[in-house]
Design a protein around this motif. Structure first.
Motif, mmCIF file in Angstrom:
data_model
loop_
_atom_site.group_PDB
_atom_site.id
_atom_site.type_symbol
_atom_site.label_atom_id
_atom_site.label_comp_id
_atom_site.label_asym_id
_atom_site.label_seq_id
_atom_site.Cartn_x
_atom_site.Cartn_y
_atom_site.Cartn_z
ATOM 1 N N ASP A 139 -23.404 95.291 12.838
ATOM 2 C CA ASP A 139 -24.711 94.786 12.401
ATOM 3 C C ASP A 139 -25.582 95.924 11.874
ATOM 4 O O ASP A 139 -26.519 95.690 11.100
ATOM 5 N N ARG A 161 -14.364 90.266 9.347
ATOM 6 C CA ARG A 161 -15.768 89.887 9.204
ATOM 7 C C ARG A 161 -15.869 88.631 8.355
ATOM 8 O O ARG A 161 -14.959 88.306 7.571
ATOM 9 N N ARG A 208 -26.350 85.379 14.832
ATOM 10 C CA ARG A 208 -25.463 85.238 13.687
ATOM 11 C C ARG A 208 -24.036 85.544 14.091
ATOM 12 O O ARG A 208 -23.778 86.348 14.991
ATOM 13 N N ARG A 245 -20.801 88.353 17.567
ATOM 14 C CA ARG A 245 -22.125 87.734 17.447
ATOM 15 C C ARG A 245 -23.205 88.780 17.617
ATOM 16 O O ARG A 245 -23.100 89.670 18.468
ATOM 17 N N SER A 246 -24.244 88.665 16.788
ATOM 18 C CA SER A 246 -25.378 89.571 16.906
ATOM 19 C C SER A 246 -26.617 88.890 16.358
ATOM 20 O O SER A 246 -26.592 88.355 15.226
ATOM 21 N N ARG A 247 -27.690 88.856 17.105
ATOM 22 C CA ARG A 247 -28.991 88.325 16.694
ATOM 23 C C ARG A 247 -28.888 86.907 16.113
ATOM 24 O O ARG A 247 -29.419 86.597 15.066
ATOM 25 N N SER A 254 -25.227 82.516 9.607
ATOM 26 C CA SER A 254 -26.348 82.165 10.464
ATOM 27 C C SER A 254 -26.098 80.826 11.134
ATOM 28 O O SER A 254 -25.465 79.926 10.565
ATOM 29 N N ALA A 258 -22.470 87.724 7.140
ATOM 30 C CA ALA A 258 -22.739 87.050 8.408
ATOM 31 C C ALA A 258 -22.972 85.579 8.155
ATOM 32 O O ALA A 258 -23.309 85.163 7.040
ATOM 33 N N ALA A 292 -19.828 94.107 17.444
ATOM 34 C CA ALA A 292 -20.798 93.374 16.624
ATOM 35 C C ALA A 292 -22.080 94.169 16.449
ATOM 36 O O ALA A 292 -22.673 94.199 15.354
ATOM 37 N N LEU A 311 -20.779 87.337 12.972
ATOM 38 C CA LEU A 311 -20.367 88.378 12.030
ATOM 39 C C LEU A 311 -18.880 88.327 11.717
ATOM 40 O O LEU A 311 -18.457 88.780 10.657
ATOM 41 N N ALA A 328 -22.542 93.773 7.484
ATOM 42 C CA ALA A 328 -23.251 92.515 7.758
ATOM 43 C C ALA A 328 -24.555 92.437 6.980
ATOM 44 O O ALA A 328 -25.481 91.795 7.384
#
Length: 468
Positions: A460, A327, A424, A420-422, A334, A332, A456, A426, A465
Motif C-alpha cells: 500500500d 495484486r 481495500r 487488505r489495507s484501509r 475498493s 486495488a 499489504a 490489494l 496499489a
C-alpha cells in the motif's frame, strides 16, 4: 531336653510321664519329639493355661530359642514378642482353643538376638478325652518370601487390570505375550487379539524405532531414561498418530544360573496431547519471532515492494515451499465498487526449481491466466483465506493439478490469504507445499493472514496499489 516337656504336661500333649506308657508305647514322648523335629514347619504347643509345652527344631531355627529355653514359659511375653504386643498375640493364639477349625494370624516375633521376624501362624484347639479344650497347637513360618510372592502377584494383577499406563510383555521374537487393558485400548484391539502378532500388524509407523529399542534392551539392558516414540496406530476409525512415553525392562528367568532372556517389559503412557501442545507452543514462538525479524529487516528496505518480499521470505521458513504475491490489476479493489471480474497480476514469487529469495516480477503488468473458480480468485471474492489440496493422487495427477492452476509443478497443498489495507483488497498471497508435507490447517491460515497484513501494508505504500 526333647522338643516336648517331660513333666507337668497334660496327657493330651505329652503322654510319656514317668511310670506311664503313651499310646505309642514306651518312649512315646521321644517319638513325638522326633516327629515334631522332623517337620519343615515350626511347631509349638500351649496347654490350657498358655504355657509352652512343645517347641521343635524349626521353631528354634527361625527364632533362635532352644526347646530348653522355650518349654515351660507362659506364652511369648518377655522373650518372643515385644511387651506391648504380648497380650494381643497371646489372646489371638489362645482364641483358637474355643474356635472351630484353624485360625490364621500374622504378627512379628522376636528372635533371640533381638531381631524381628514376621510369621504366619495356623492355630487349632487340642481336646482332651472328655472332649473339652486342653490346649492349642501352633504351626508358624516366616512369610517374607510368601508376602513377596503375594505382592508380586498383586502388583502383576494391578498392572494388568488397573494401571493408568500401558504394560506389554514382549517375547524374544518381539511379539506381545501379555497386554493390559490400557495397552489394548491404545493399540486399538482386544487384549487377546494382539497376542503373538508382529508389531508391524498393529502399528503403521514407528515400528522400526520400537523394534530397535526392544532389541537393544534384550541385548544391552534397559536404557537410562524413558523414550518418546511417535507411532501410527491402525484403528477401525483409521490411522491415528500418537506419542508414547516408553520405559523398558529386560526380563530374565530367575530359575537359571545364567540369565536367560524371557523378553522385555514395555511400559508406556500416551502423551500425545501434551507433546502436541508443546509443539504448537514452540511453533507459535517461532512464527512470532519470524514476524518480528521480518519487520526489522523490512524496515531497512527503501523499496516497499522489496519489503513485501522480505516478509514473504521470512514467512516461508518452515511454513511452505513456494510463495506467490498477486495484486489486483489496476492497484486495488475498493469495498464500495460493484462486483466485477477480477484480474490478478504477479508481483513477486519464489524462484522455480531452486531455493532462493523471492523475486519481483510482473513489470509488464500482464494478468495471470487463472481459470474460473481458482483459489486465488475465490480468496479475493470472499476477502478471506482459502485452502486447496490435490489430495492423495499419483504424482502425475498432482503435477497436472498444480500446473493447471499456474503453480509450480511440485505443489500439492495451497493456502491463499487476501491482502487488505484501509478497506481495500490489494491482492492475494499464496503459500504452497509439496508432497510429503501436511495440508494447511486453520492455525496456518491465521499465520498466513498475519503475514498478508504486513505484505499489504508494504504494498500500500508502494506504487503497486496506486491507481486502478
Amino acid at each position: 531336653m526333647s522338643a516336648s516337656r517331660r513333666s507337668g504336661t497334660t496327657d493330651e500333649l505329652g503322654p510319656d510321664e514317668p511310670g506311664r506308657e503313651g499310646p505309642e508305647g514306651p518312649g512315646g514322648s521321644d517319638l513325638l519329639a522326633a516327629l515334631l523335629d522332623g517337620m519343615d514347619a515350626a511347631l509349638c504347643a500351649f496347654d490350657a493355661d498358655g504355657v509352652v509345652t512343645h517347641w521343635n527344631r524349626e521353631a528354634e531355627r527361625i527364632l533362635g530359642w532352644t526347646a530348653a529355653e522355650a518349654v515351660g514359659r507362659h506364652g511369648f511375653a518377655g522373650w518372643a514378642v515385644r511387651p506391648a504386643d504380648a497380650e494381643e498375640v497371646q489372646g489371638r493364639l489362645m482364641s483358637a482353643m474355643h474356635a472351630p477349625g484353624r485360625q490364621v494370624h500374622e504378627f512379628a516375633l522376636l528372635t533371640k538376638d533381638g531381631g524381628r521376624v514376621l510369621v504366619r501362624t495356623q492355630s487349632a484347639a487340642v481336646h482332651g478325652p472328655d472332649g473339652k479344650p486342653a490346649g492349642v497347637y501352633c504351626a508358624f513360618s516366616e512369610v517374607h518370601a510368601q508376602i513377596d510372592l503375594e505382592r508380586s502377584i498383586a502388583l502383576s494383577e494391578a498392572l494388568l487390570e488397573d494401571a493408568s499406563w500401558g504394560v506389554v510383555l514382549v517375547d524374544v521374537d518381539l511379539r506381545p505375550a501379555v497386554v493390559n487393558a490400557y495397552a489394548a485400548r491404545a493399540l486399538g484391539a482386544g487384549r487377546t487379539a494382539v497376542l503373538g502378532r508382529p508389531l508391524g500388524e498393529l502399528l503403521s509407523q514407528g515400528v522400526e524405532e520400537l523394534e530397535g529399542a526392544l532389541t537393544h534392551v534384550l541385548a544391552e539392558g534397559a536404557p537410562p531414561a524413558p523414550a518418546e516414540l511417535w507411532v501410527g496406530v491402525r484403528t477401525p476409525e483409521g490411522e491415528q498418530r500418537r506419542c508414547w512415553r516408553s520405559g523398558f525392562l529386560r526380563l530374565a528367568s530367575p530359575l537359571a544360573e545364567e540369565p536367560v532372556p524371557l523378553g522385555v517389559g514395555w511400559l508406556f503412557q500416551d502423551v500425545t496431547e501434551h507433546k502436541q501442545g508443546e509443539q504448537e507452543a514452540a511453533l507459535l514462538r517461532f512464527r512470532a519471532n519470524q514476524l518480528h525479524r521480518a519487520a526489522r529487516a523490512a524496515a531497512e528496505c527503501e523499496d516497499p515492494r522489496e519489503a513485501a518480499t522480505v516478509h514473504l521470505d521470512f514467512a516461508l521458513a518452515g511454513f511452505a515451499d513456494h510463495a506467490l504475491i498477486d495484486r489486483v490489476a489496476g492497484g486495488a479493489l475498493s469495498d464500495a465498487e460493484p462486483a466485477a471480474p477480477v484480474r490478478l497480476v504477479r508481483v513477486a514469487a519464489t524462484p522455480a526449481g531452486a531455493p532462493g529469495p523471492s523475486l519481483l516480477t510482473g513489470q509488464a503488468g500482464l494478468p495471470v491466466q487463472y481459470g474460473q473458480g481458482h483459489p486465488a480468485l475465490q480468496c479475493v471474492e470472499r476477502a478471506g483465506s482459502v485452502r486447496a489440496s490435490a489430495g492423495s493422487v499419483p504424482a502425475d495427477q498432482s503435477r497436472e493439478w498444480a500446473i493447471g492452476r499456474q503453480w509450480p509443478g511440485d505443489a500439492v497443498h495451497a493456502l491463499c490469504a487476501v491482502l487488505r489495507s484501509r478497506g481495500r483488497t490489494l491482492g492475494v498471497v499464496t503459500f504452497l507445499r509439496g508432497a510429503g508435507r501436511p495440508q494447511f490447517e486453520r492455525a496456518d491460515a491465521t499465520y498466513a493472514e498475519d503475514v498478508a497484513a504486513r505484505i499489504a501494508a508494504a504494498l500500500d505504500l508502494s506504487g503497486v496499489a496506486g491507481e486502478r
